[in-house]
Design a protein around this motif. Sequence first.
Motif, PDB file in Angstrom:
ATOM      1  N   HIS A  26      42.481  35.786  49.566  1.00  0.00           N
ATOM      2  CA  HIS A  26      43.652  36.561  49.159  1.00  0.00           C
ATOM      3  C   HIS A  26      44.944  35.974  49.730  1.00  0.00           C
ATOM      4  O   HIS A  26      45.976  35.937  49.050  1.00  0.00           O
ATOM      5  CB  HIS A  26      43.488  38.018  49.581  1.00  0.00           C
ATOM      6  CG  HIS A  26      42.603  38.809  48.677  1.00  0.00           C
ATOM      7  ND1 HIS A  26      41.261  38.976  48.903  1.00  0.00           N
ATOM      8  CD2 HIS A  26      42.876  39.477  47.528  1.00  0.00           C
ATOM      9  CE1 HIS A  26      40.741  39.704  47.940  1.00  0.00           C
ATOM     10  NE2 HIS A  26      41.698  40.026  47.088  1.00  0.00           N
ATOM     11  N   ASP A  29      45.912  33.110  47.525  1.00  0.00           N
ATOM     12  CA  ASP A  29      46.543  33.524  46.271  1.00  0.00           C
ATOM     13  C   ASP A  29      48.044  33.735  46.467  1.00  0.00           C
ATOM     14  O   ASP A  29      48.867  33.301  45.653  1.00  0.00           O
ATOM     15  CB  ASP A  29      45.916  34.828  45.766  1.00  0.00           C
ATOM     16  CG  ASP A  29      44.476  34.666  45.325  1.00  0.00           C
ATOM     17  OD1 ASP A  29      44.079  33.538  44.979  1.00  0.00           O
ATOM     18  OD2 ASP A  29      43.747  35.670  45.337  1.00  0.00           O
ATOM     19  N   TRP A 201      43.410  42.454  44.960  1.00  0.00           N
ATOM     20  CA  TRP A 201      43.006  42.153  43.591  1.00  0.00           C
ATOM     21  C   TRP A 201      41.669  41.409  43.575  1.00  0.00           C
ATOM     22  O   TRP A 201      41.301  40.724  44.526  1.00  0.00           O
ATOM     23  CB  TRP A 201      44.079  41.315  42.898  1.00  0.00           C
ATOM     24  CG  TRP A 201      44.550  40.155  43.712  1.00  0.00           C
ATOM     25  CD1 TRP A 201      43.999  38.908  43.809  1.00  0.00           C
ATOM     26  CD2 TRP A 201      45.690  40.148  44.585  1.00  0.00           C
ATOM     27  NE1 TRP A 201      44.717  38.121  44.670  1.00  0.00           N
ATOM     28  CE2 TRP A 201      45.759  38.853  45.168  1.00  0.00           C
ATOM     29  CE3 TRP A 201      46.661  41.088  44.936  1.00  0.00           C
ATOM     30  CZ2 TRP A 201      46.758  38.493  46.077  1.00  0.00           C
ATOM     31  CZ3 TRP A 201      47.642  40.735  45.830  1.00  0.00           C
ATOM     32  CH2 TRP A 201      47.692  39.453  46.382  1.00  0.00           C
ATOM     33  N   HIS A 203      39.186  38.358  42.309  1.00  0.00           N
ATOM     34  CA  HIS A 203      39.415  36.950  41.978  1.00  0.00           C
ATOM     35  C   HIS A 203      38.814  36.648  40.609  1.00  0.00           C
ATOM     36  O   HIS A 203      37.748  36.038  40.482  1.00  0.00           O
ATOM     37  CB  HIS A 203      38.828  36.052  43.066  1.00  0.00           C
ATOM     38  CG  HIS A 203      39.589  36.136  44.342  1.00  0.00           C
ATOM     39  ND1 HIS A 203      39.200  36.942  45.392  1.00  0.00           N
ATOM     40  CD2 HIS A 203      40.757  35.556  44.723  1.00  0.00           C
ATOM     41  CE1 HIS A 203      40.081  36.828  46.368  1.00  0.00           C
ATOM     42  NE2 HIS A 203      41.035  36.008  45.995  1.00  0.00           N
ATOM     43  N   GLU A 204      39.542  37.079  39.616  1.00  0.00           N
ATOM     44  CA  GLU A 204      39.037  36.992  38.249  1.00  0.00           C
ATOM     45  C   GLU A 204      38.820  35.559  37.782  1.00  0.00           C
ATOM     46  O   GLU A 204      37.930  35.288  36.959  1.00  0.00           O
ATOM     47  CB  GLU A 204      40.017  37.688  37.306  1.00  0.00           C
ATOM     48  CG  GLU A 204      40.213  39.157  37.617  1.00  0.00           C
ATOM     49  CD  GLU A 204      41.512  39.696  37.040  1.00  0.00           C
ATOM     50  OE1 GLU A 204      41.481  40.140  35.885  1.00  0.00           O
ATOM     51  OE2 GLU A 204      42.529  39.664  37.743  1.00  0.00           O
ATOM     52  N   ASN A 205      39.618  34.631  38.298  1.00  0.00           N
ATOM     53  CA  ASN A 205      39.489  33.240  37.850  1.00  0.00           C
ATOM     54  C   ASN A 205      38.135  32.647  38.206  1.00  0.00           C
ATOM     55  O   ASN A 205      37.695  31.666  37.604  1.00  0.00           O
ATOM     56  CB  ASN A 205      40.591  32.384  38.469  1.00  0.00           C
ATOM     57  CG  ASN A 205      41.972  32.802  38.009  1.00  0.00           C
ATOM     58  OD1 ASN A 205      42.111  33.427  36.953  1.00  0.00           O
ATOM     59  ND2 ASN A 205      42.991  32.482  38.786  1.00  0.00           N
ATOM     60  N   TYR A 322      35.871  45.627  43.467  1.00  0.00           N
ATOM     61  CA  TYR A 322      36.643  44.994  42.396  1.00  0.00           C
ATOM     62  C   TYR A 322      35.885  43.824  41.772  1.00  0.00           C
ATOM     63  O   TYR A 322      35.980  43.592  40.565  1.00  0.00           O
ATOM     64  CB  TYR A 322      38.002  44.547  42.940  1.00  0.00           C
ATOM     65  CG  TYR A 322      38.755  45.672  43.598  1.00  0.00           C
ATOM     66  CD1 TYR A 322      39.086  46.829  42.891  1.00  0.00           C
ATOM     67  CD2 TYR A 322      39.115  45.608  44.945  1.00  0.00           C
ATOM     68  CE1 TYR A 322      39.752  47.881  43.508  1.00  0.00           C
ATOM     69  CE2 TYR A 322      39.782  46.652  45.564  1.00  0.00           C
ATOM     70  CZ  TYR A 322      40.097  47.785  44.840  1.00  0.00           C
ATOM     71  OH  TYR A 322      40.740  48.823  45.458  1.00  0.00           O
ATOM     72  N   SER A 393      44.716  44.023  37.821  1.00  0.00           N
ATOM     73  CA  SER A 393      44.389  42.623  37.566  1.00  0.00           C
ATOM     74  C   SER A 393      45.029  41.727  38.618  1.00  0.00           C
ATOM     75  O   SER A 393      46.023  42.089  39.258  1.00  0.00           O
ATOM     76  CB  SER A 393      44.867  42.206  36.178  1.00  0.00           C
ATOM     77  OG  SER A 393      46.280  42.127  36.151  1.00  0.00           O
ATOM     78  N   GLN A 394      44.474  40.549  38.777  1.00  0.00           N
ATOM     79  CA  GLN A 394      45.015  39.595  39.745  1.00  0.00           C
ATOM     80  C   GLN A 394      46.441  39.200  39.394  1.00  0.00           C
ATOM     81  O   GLN A 394      47.322  39.154  40.268  1.00  0.00           O
ATOM     82  CB  GLN A 394      44.126  38.348  39.810  1.00  0.00           C
ATOM     83  CG  GLN A 394      44.615  37.312  40.814  1.00  0.00           C
ATOM     84  CD  GLN A 394      43.628  36.163  40.997  1.00  0.00           C
ATOM     85  OE1 GLN A 394      42.501  36.223  40.511  1.00  0.00           O
ATOM     86  NE2 GLN A 394      44.043  35.124  41.690  1.00  0.00           N
ATOM     87  N   CYS A 398      49.099  40.295  42.217  1.00  0.00           N
ATOM     88  CA  CYS A 398      49.609  39.176  43.003  1.00  0.00           C
ATOM     89  C   CYS A 398      51.092  38.947  42.705  1.00  0.00           C
ATOM     90  O   CYS A 398      51.887  38.679  43.606  1.00  0.00           O
ATOM     91  CB  CYS A 398      48.802  37.903  42.725  1.00  0.00           C
ATOM     92  SG  CYS A 398      49.238  36.515  43.806  1.00  0.00           S
TER      93      CYS A 398
END
Length: 451
Positions: A26, A29, A201, A203-205, A322, A393-394, A398
């Motif tokens: 995090h 990011d 958030w 880490h959707e990526n 999450y 969402s990230q 972010c």
Amino acid sequence: MPVRTPKTLLIFSQTFVPDPASVGQHMADVAFELGRRGHRVIVYTANRGYENPTVRYARRETREGVEIRRLAFSSFGKKNLLIRAFGTFTFLIQCLFIGLFTRNLGGIFFSTSPPLIGAAAAFVRLLRGVPIAYWAMDLNPDQLIAMGKIGAISMTARLLETVNRFILGRTSLVVALDRFMAERLRQRGVSEAQMVVMPPWPHENHLDPVDRASNPFRRRHSLAGKFVIMYSGNHSPANPLRTLLDAAVRLKSDDRLRFLFVGGGLGKKEVEACIRDQALSSALSLPYQPLDELGNSLGAADAHVVSLGENMIGIIHPCKIYGAMVVGRPILYLGPSPSHISDLLDKHDLGWHVSHGDVDGCVAAIRAMADAPAHDLGQMGDRARQVLRDQISQAMLCGRFCDHLERVFGRAPRAALHENPNPVPQTPRGPVGAGSDIDLIPSQRQVSCAQ
């Protein structure tokens, strides 16, 4: 007109990518987004792995325009408390001198890795007058008191509380993770003008959903045709797993089920001892997975377990919920209510809630999940992903987080901005003390353990 040189923003974090610890991910990011916005960012972190100190990282490198400098004698692992404390102390002292002598300093950003690193930042603030910003990932001495490690009125607790108030009194921005943590910070004198409430958030990526049938993690661990209940993350006394382990023992004859415990921490020994002593062939203990394998790992589960200790509300914030929401899996929550986890479950119907010690309820919930139609479980997952897209969402969080930091530290010079092929959307601007950014108001309904 000459181009103004960007001031240097320092980030102090004992863990940072590529280390898999969540706090470091995090912090990365935020660092990378600030770098994309044109700020000069230097991260000071440890040169050894947070969980595994035998892992060593490059002393210096640049990632996405962010300068990363890794300090020796700053982390020696978590197994021995005295050695861990020594690593914390040496990291803190090094960061203090770095903050005092960095030229053109614009500000310092820090979290709770290691605990009390904010003391170094606060002394720099006191002596140099630069703004500092604090991301409260957990609270101490609250956590140590709740776990019974120290007494509430002990000398250690009073010393830690004094240091905390010294840090908070000099911090320009404090980010709390939920409404319960925010209330504890208010009781310490943090004003609304200082504080923002915002969850971390996902880490959707790194968490693209993977089809169960083709998931290499499921194939590698012989999970085909099994209903997988997974706990993934830090195994800590603050996130007790005893109820889940006792339920797994009771369900050991149900060959449909597999229990996976992925991650590390002090509680890992309890898990592995139970698997060994109970000959629990339906359970598997695995270490932390590399960040680029996290999507396969989390996506291998049919349901995810999130645990929060009875006395830990507002002290810690298990963000593993999450990751489960990103991969669209229902949640089995072990812990008290209300909490930030029960807020999400109650409002959006994302899973089951069981109290610690209620082994019968845990067994019933696991059987209910395994017996539920795939369509019903899929709808829970779809609702979870919709909440992520709309609220947490990230890209959304972010970007908003960095907007708040820029109000404290100032914007980067326009001429210094970098080209960003994947910009994080910026959010509408309001006062720093905007209160809760995320509307997660609990409903009156509580999910039954047997539903």
